[in-house]
Scaffold this active site. Structure first.
Site, PDB file in Angstrom:
ATOM      1  N   HIS A  76       0.831  -1.205   0.000  1.00 50.83           N
ATOM      2  CA  HIS A  76       0.000   0.000   0.000  1.00 50.83           C
ATOM      3  C   HIS A  76       0.865   1.255   0.000  1.00 50.83           C
ATOM      4  O   HIS A  76       0.606   2.202  -0.744  1.00 50.83           O
ATOM      5  CB  HIS A  76      -0.925  -0.037   1.224  1.00 50.83           C
ATOM      6  N   ASP A 128      -6.246   2.197  -1.918  1.00 54.42           N
ATOM      7  CA  ASP A 128      -6.919   1.920  -0.649  1.00 54.42           C
ATOM      8  C   ASP A 128      -7.797   0.676  -0.746  1.00 54.42           C
ATOM      9  O   ASP A 128      -7.843  -0.142   0.177  1.00 54.42           O
ATOM     10  CB  ASP A 128      -7.746   3.130  -0.211  1.00 54.42           C
TER      11      ASP A 128
END
Length: 121
Positions: free
Chosen positions: A47, A89
């Protein structure tokens, strides 16, 4: 923004995002960096790498829109950077759900100074 990210994590995992992932392992949370401790921590590492590729928006502050349809996150943005931010996300939220079995409470408040340097993205 952190608001949408937290909402996605809650929807996908059922866990409180701040409590469960805010300081998990070496990579989850704002100050995270280092060699991942497990598959859950690797989700956060990937991420952070996704965020590094973004240009033109602030991952922590900029808001974007998405919908939750049939237990699926659908990103809905015209702005290319915000669309990519939403996809970053979404990917981490799904990754965290897929790796709930590797979640280890001993890494929940892992001390970052004990993290070894990670490979570059």
């Amino acid at each position: 923004s952190l608001f949408e990210l937290g909402k996605m994590i809650l929807q996908e995992t059922g866990k409180n995002p701040a409590k469960s992932y805010g300081a998990y392992g070496c990579n989850c949370g704002v100050l995270g960096r280092g060699q991942p401790k497990d598959a859950t921590d690797r989700c956060c590492y990937v991420h952070k790498c996704c965020y590094k590729k973004l240009t033109g928006c602030d991952p922590k502050k900029d808001r974007y829109s998405y919908s939750w349809k049939d237990k699926t996150i659908v990103c809905g943005e015209n702005n290319p950077c915000l669309k990519e931010l939403c996809e970053c996300d979404k990917a981490v939220a799904i990754c965290l759900r897929e790796n709930l079995g590797t979640y280890n409470k001993k890494y929940r408040y892992h001390l970052k100074p004990f993290c070894k340097k990670a490979d570059p993205c």
